[in-house]
Design an enzyme around this catalytic site. Sequence first.
Site, PDB file in Angstrom:
ATOM      1  N   GLY A 126       0.821  -1.211   0.000  1.00 53.31           N
ATOM      2  CA  GLY A 126       0.000   0.000   0.000  1.00 53.31           C
ATOM      3  C   GLY A 126       0.849   1.251   0.000  1.00 53.31           C
ATOM      4  O   GLY A 126       0.491   2.242   0.636  1.00 53.31           O
ATOM      5  N   ALA A 127       2.002   1.192  -0.696  1.00 55.89           N
ATOM      6  CA  ALA A 127       2.870   2.367  -0.865  1.00 55.89           C
ATOM      7  C   ALA A 127       3.410   2.891   0.456  1.00 55.89           C
ATOM      8  O   ALA A 127       3.803   4.059   0.539  1.00 55.89           O
ATOM      9  CB  ALA A 127       2.131   3.468  -1.628  1.00 55.89           C
TER      10      ALA A 127
ATOM     11  N   HIS B 175      -1.064  -4.588 -11.395  1.00 54.68           N
ATOM     12  CA  HIS B 175      -0.527  -4.586 -10.037  1.00 54.68           C
ATOM     13  C   HIS B 175      -1.595  -5.063  -9.052  1.00 54.68           C
ATOM     14  O   HIS B 175      -2.743  -4.622  -9.107  1.00 54.68           O
ATOM     15  CB  HIS B 175      -0.064  -3.170  -9.679  1.00 54.68           C
ATOM     16  CG  HIS B 175       0.780  -3.108  -8.441  1.00 54.68           C
ATOM     17  ND1 HIS B 175       1.956  -3.811  -8.324  1.00 54.68           N
ATOM     18  CD2 HIS B 175       0.631  -2.426  -7.281  1.00 54.68           C
ATOM     19  CE1 HIS B 175       2.493  -3.551  -7.138  1.00 54.68           C
ATOM     20  NE2 HIS B 175       1.705  -2.720  -6.490  1.00 54.68           N
TER      21      HIS B 175
ATOM     22  N   ASP C  24       2.470  -5.105 -14.292  1.00 52.92           N
ATOM     23  CA  ASP C  24       2.494  -4.504 -12.963  1.00 52.92           C
ATOM     24  C   ASP C  24       2.453  -2.974 -13.031  1.00 52.92           C
ATOM     25  O   ASP C  24       1.926  -2.308 -12.140  1.00 52.92           O
ATOM     26  CB  ASP C  24       3.771  -4.925 -12.224  1.00 52.92           C
ATOM     27  CG  ASP C  24       3.473  -5.767 -10.996  1.00 52.92           C
ATOM     28  OD1 ASP C  24       2.415  -5.560 -10.381  1.00 52.92           O
ATOM     29  OD2 ASP C  24       4.300  -6.633 -10.661  1.00 52.92           O
TER      30      ASP C  24
ATOM     31  N   SER D 181       3.981  -5.713  -3.229  1.00 46.29           N
ATOM     32  CA  SER D 181       4.191  -4.283  -3.422  1.00 46.29           C
ATOM     33  C   SER D 181       5.081  -3.726  -2.299  1.00 46.29           C
ATOM     34  O   SER D 181       6.193  -4.226  -2.110  1.00 46.29           O
ATOM     35  CB  SER D 181       2.847  -3.560  -3.516  1.00 46.29           C
ATOM     36  OG  SER D 181       3.018  -2.262  -4.032  1.00 46.29           O
ATOM     37  N   ALA D 182       4.598  -2.717  -1.539  1.00 47.10           N
ATOM     38  CA  ALA D 182       5.418  -2.223  -0.429  1.00 47.10           C
ATOM     39  C   ALA D 182       5.671  -3.329   0.595  1.00 47.10           C
ATOM     40  O   ALA D 182       6.707  -3.335   1.283  1.00 47.10           O
ATOM     41  CB  ALA D 182       4.735  -1.030   0.234  1.00 47.10           C
TER      42      ALA D 182
END
Length: 1144
Positions: A707-708, A1035, A920, A794-795
């Site tokens: 989630g960044a 993504h 992605d 991701s993150a």
Amino acid sequence: MARWEILCFALCSYLGVAWAATLGVVYTEGGFVEGESKRLGLFGDYIDIFRGIPFAAPPRRLEDPQPHPGWQGTLKAKEYQKRCLQPTLAQTAVRGSEDCLYLNIWIPQGRKQVSTNLPVMIWIYGGAFLFGGGQGANFLDNYLYDGEEIAVRGNVIVVNFNYRLGPLGFLSTGDANLPGNYGLKDQHMAIAWVKRNIRAFGGDPDNITIFGESAGAVSVSLQMLSPKNAGLFKRAISQSGVALCSWAIQKDPLSWAKKIGEKVGCRTDNTTALANCLRVSDPQALTSAYTLQLVNLPVPVVDTLALTPVVDGDFLPDMPENLFANAADIDYLAGVNNMDGHFFAGIDMPAVNRPLVRITADEVYNLVRGLTADRGERGAAETYNLYTQTWGDKPDQEVMKKTVVALATDYIFLIPTQWTLNMHVQHARTGKTYSYLFSQPSRMPVYPGWVGADHMDDLQYVFGKPFSTPLGYWPKYRTLSRAMIAYWTNFARTGDPNTGYSEVPVNWPAYSTDGGYYLEINSDLNKNSVKQNLRSREGYNNPQVSGENLIGLSRARRSHNAIFVNFDDKEIPNKPLDAAVQTWKKLCTNSVDKKVEEELRKLGVVYTEGGFVEGESKRLGLFGDYIDIFRGIPFAAPPRTLEDPQPHPGWQGTLKAKEYQKRCLQPTLAQTAVRGSEDCLYLNIWIPQGRKQVSTNLPVMIWIYGGAFLFGGGQGANFLDNYLYDGEEIAVRGNVIVVNFNYRLGPLGFLSTGDANLPGNYGLKDQHMAIAWVKRNIRAFGGDPDNITIFGESAGAVSVSLQMLSPKNAGLFKRAISQSGVALCSWAIQKDPLSWAKKIGEKVGCRTDNTTALANCLRVSDPQALTSAYTLQLVNLPVPVVHTLALTPVVDGDFLPDMPENLFANAADIDYLAGVNNMDGHFFAGIDMPAVNRPLVRITADEVYNLVRGLTADRGERGAAETYNLYTQTWGDKPDQEVMKKTVVALATDYIFLIPAQWTLNMHAQHARTGKTYNYLFSQHCRMPVYPQWIGADHADDLQYVFGKPFSTPLGYWPKHRRLSRAMIAYWTNFARTGDPNTGYSEVPVNWPAYTTDGGYYLEINSDLNKNSVKQNLRSQYVTYWNMVYQNLPVVANASQTLELLWS
């Protein structure tokens, strides 16, 4: 240059390379040693051989071995040393020496350089604890245990050694005066020497396997069980012998010490005097004082093996069956030969090998009586009835003689081996178990034609004699030898006989008490060689006799090992565990007992370091198994703003862990408000339960959400109470424990001044705190703390990668999976954290001219105001969105002491699986250039070029031009809009995810010691109806399949989606269980080869998985460009300066 000069130059160059691939002189703890470098053929590789290296000092008689004092100069280790003192085979004389504690080493060398980090296999020879030597029998300078063939064909280091035998190795008074086990302690000393020194020879001290046969196999088994060997070796192989054999432990050592003492003239009325006298007795006289009677025996020969290991209260503190917890993390492979007992049957009843001499039923019965003497006539009668049930009225002589051999095989070897395998499985944490039956018929011409694999018949194939003495063997024997060496050395390399350096003819499944799988090994290995429940009825139950049935016949002489089960009908189970369960069920038929049975399959209240917790027990269907779910267990105290997490102080009473707790403070998705709580450090656990009892020693998978570094929570997004990261499907389908948790995000998780005043990485430290909590507490939930895998997307995938690289996590977890994100992503590390701390400080009214004042002010600011002070701009961006991800981890000099690319040595022993989705970058491309998702809106070449310029700003116009030219090389003069938009997505995918992932995989493979590496590309088409149809896997598209949504919400998916989800869960959980996505609890549709820098293998994952899904060199042209060409372009500005310019 003249032709002869060219030839000379080429030859010298070749010899130079060859010379480089030999060890020469090696430094050990005792001093320098020089071995022999042997060339394998005229133009082949080399093998280095060191013979006769002392691993201990010349031993004092009947005393523990001591370290060698070392030597001056260089020891010439080129000749075998003498065996330890022992009788000749005829037992008419003594040979060998007391100064005998030497070992030998074989090291295969690479073609151009010496080998490093090779697996190590240490051989322990057999011989009834009376005969033998490290190098084995010798015929024309061809030693039986020569390690060359195993070493070269399996690419492993082989070690063998001598240990003391007979009276000098195993005499004991049963007390502290003469505790015994000197031979076992010699073995331990040799193994420990290898552990300390083998790296200098090119071996991996953390990947040692011990293996042995007969008494050597018993020794292997006992070394596994001794607490003295903790951490010394990783794997073990027992060939025809285990610690639970009836002859493995001498229970009355004093009587034999007295008999030998009398023979050498010692007093026997006092153990102190007896021990002192024996220690000063002539060693040859001691050795001669015991002989093995081989003719006219009053009892079966197996019961005359007197000088064996003892329970001494130290090296073996208890009977072997009580020590299996010490082997819980050791991989174990064990088996027998199908007529292992033939050699012994031929001694007890010589007529077995004489075709013209008949045996009678009375003689067979008398042999049975001898073996079952402590069970009296009833034991003899029941055993005899079992083994003769197929004879009929007039049994053929061959049938009768085969029965004698089967009885001897079962009693002496097979039954105790099966018992040992079951004990290992039941006590295993990470240790895997494999079983085999070797059945290649004996090649001894003097034996009857019906004789199968006799005792020791396997040795010639394991040590490659069909290759070293080819004229004595047919091709089929070389086929068998090749397979056995492959299985044995693969197992030594990976813990799985199927995977490693060598191909094998058929997959060998692991042994379990339920499946009972074993591999029948002979020259005709094929899929039918995999079988189940080896001789499951023999030695367990007599199917024709009701009443009291004996289990564990082979240990009948050890009365405390007998197990009895009562049956009143003809349905007698095949396995002891089933027998016990069936008996229990016969007695427990009322509703109260059934309720008890249900409760046995639930965890109930669990005690953790913070206190008692109670979760929810959920039944899977009307008649299904259970899963225990614990939600909202605190793994740390409520955190203080912008400070490191602290341990939770605990709670009184029982914590009801049945509801998810709030996420950590974060903006809503619209970034117009704040949600969550500062008190957010909680975790959730899913534990699948067995059909009849609660689970134990399950692999553990810990999820880290993405989630960044701004959004998200442990349980994930929620729709109608169906949480994205619900661990149930993974847990149940993969038979693993799943854990997820919250960690701090945004300014509260990653704000940093770049110095000690506000070092940052609070979110990473929360993750670390959760992983450490799981390590300390998961055993109470049925998990294996030594088999933990972290995985994320991701993150969260970047977090997984950074946790691997941080020195703070040493030993906390074993494996890791990164889905669409790695530590080497451009957005993973914030290189200018102070500038962002100042910007946020200004927004909440803090001074920014001094980092101490700034940090103090930020810590007392309103946490919701801090969270709101940073928003992610998603429209009208002046730079690509990836460059705006500002609140991310930093190099803080502590948790991350250096840039990630310099920390891969910390992950050398971690298995790693990583990959990306094939589009992605689509999500990010859609933000940077919204027209990508608008079919009626065109994009221009200038817009594409400007995006390239934004991504490559630090390489200036040259970087932009070269990158643009590469990605548009197939456009032509009038490119189609779909082609142009796909190019934008490919560029974003490569830059943000794919290129750093490939770089990371290469770095991991290059720095790996024991860690394995796997790569994938996920390419299942996106299911978002608003996107263009050409979109591949966007993504986060992989998450629904990894978390089993096609099963938990079946109406929203087609069967092909469930097929894909099943495969991904199988690969992921197999990898978590074994480090190999192909082997474990679940079958997979296609074999996924490991990634190497040479092969570049990856698996393309979608709903059409087949053999063509295995591919090589993922986007190699683009990987080469970014990692070689682009990186070598001159930097015109660093990243932070570039962004400042672009923002301004």
